[in-house]
Motif scaffolding. Sequence first.
Motif, PDB file in Angstrom:
ATOM      1  N   VAL A  50      -1.628 -10.093  -0.114  1.00  0.00           N
ATOM      2  CA  VAL A  50      -2.143  -8.717  -0.168  1.00  0.00           C
ATOM      3  C   VAL A  50      -3.014  -8.418   1.044  1.00  0.00           C
ATOM      4  O   VAL A  50      -2.868  -7.371   1.692  1.00  0.00           O
ATOM      5  CB  VAL A  50      -2.936  -8.489  -1.487  1.00  0.00           C
ATOM      6  N   SER A  59       1.221  -2.579   3.651  1.00  0.00           N
ATOM      7  CA  SER A  59       0.961  -2.625   2.196  1.00  0.00           C
ATOM      8  C   SER A  59       1.840  -1.651   1.428  1.00  0.00           C
ATOM      9  O   SER A  59       2.410  -2.013   0.387  1.00  0.00           O
ATOM     10  CB  SER A  59      -0.499  -2.309   1.904  1.00  0.00           C
ATOM     11  N   LYS A  60       1.951  -0.435   1.917  1.00  0.00           N
ATOM     12  CA  LYS A  60       2.724   0.586   1.218  1.00  0.00           C
ATOM     13  C   LYS A  60       4.188   0.151   1.061  1.00  0.00           C
ATOM     14  O   LYS A  60       4.753   0.210  -0.030  1.00  0.00           O
ATOM     15  CB  LYS A  60       2.631   1.915   1.975  1.00  0.00           C
ATOM     16  N   ASN A  63       4.470  -2.762  -1.354  1.00  0.00           N
ATOM     17  CA  ASN A  63       4.265  -2.329  -2.739  1.00  0.00           C
ATOM     18  C   ASN A  63       5.524  -1.673  -3.289  1.00  0.00           C
ATOM     19  O   ASN A  63       5.905  -1.905  -4.439  1.00  0.00           O
ATOM     20  CB  ASN A  63       3.072  -1.371  -2.846  1.00  0.00           C
ATOM     21  N   SER A  66       7.941  -4.392  -4.019  1.00  0.00           N
ATOM     22  CA  SER A  66       7.591  -5.167  -5.217  1.00  0.00           C
ATOM     23  C   SER A  66       7.856  -4.391  -6.506  1.00  0.00           C
ATOM     24  O   SER A  66       7.962  -4.990  -7.577  1.00  0.00           O
ATOM     25  CB  SER A  66       6.135  -5.626  -5.161  1.00  0.00           C
ATOM     26  N   GLU A  67       7.969  -3.056  -6.412  1.00  0.00           N
ATOM     27  CA  GLU A  67       8.337  -2.265  -7.585  1.00  0.00           C
ATOM     28  C   GLU A  67       9.778  -2.540  -8.004  1.00  0.00           C
ATOM     29  O   GLU A  67      10.120  -2.450  -9.178  1.00  0.00           O
ATOM     30  CB  GLU A  67       8.131  -0.773  -7.310  1.00  0.00           C
TER      31      GLU A  67
END
Length: 168
Positions: A50, A59-60, A63, A66-67
């Motif tokens: 992270v 990060s965006k 993320n 990872s969804e």
Amino acid sequence: MNKNLKLIQLNSEIYEDYLKTGIKLFMLKLGGYINLLIAFVHLIGLIWMVQVFKLFGISKQMNELSEIHSSFPYLLTIVVALVFLVFGLYGLLADDKLPKMPFLKPVIFLIGGIYIFRGLGELIYETTRSKHSTTEIAYSFVALAIGLLYLIGGFKKWKVIRKKITNA
């Protein structure tokens, strides 16, 4: 005595040839070591995923990935590290004394081209934006430098080999 002079002259020619070839292969080896370091940093970064993603400004995107599945950011990072590892091995094993990698010559130039394309593309994109990312511009210059190590090292390596063949 004359026999000893010929031996010294022969050793001198071999040493000079080694210096010329060794210095030229230095560029490919340096590019190889840099790629191995980048691969290692990617793998170490898995521990602090992270924070590393925030540091590099992805990060965006991670993320969102990872969804889809929670393991995808880890798998993508491992795949990217493997690509850098292969790039590094090609740079290090360009020396003819070690086991030869398949398609060595075209792959060395392909790696150099990928880095040049990445460096120039990102640099052009960043300079056309109203808000520049200094980090991305720095990464572009690093990519350009690595690409030049591979391209110039490759040109010098195969120019030396071509001279050796014509002199034989």
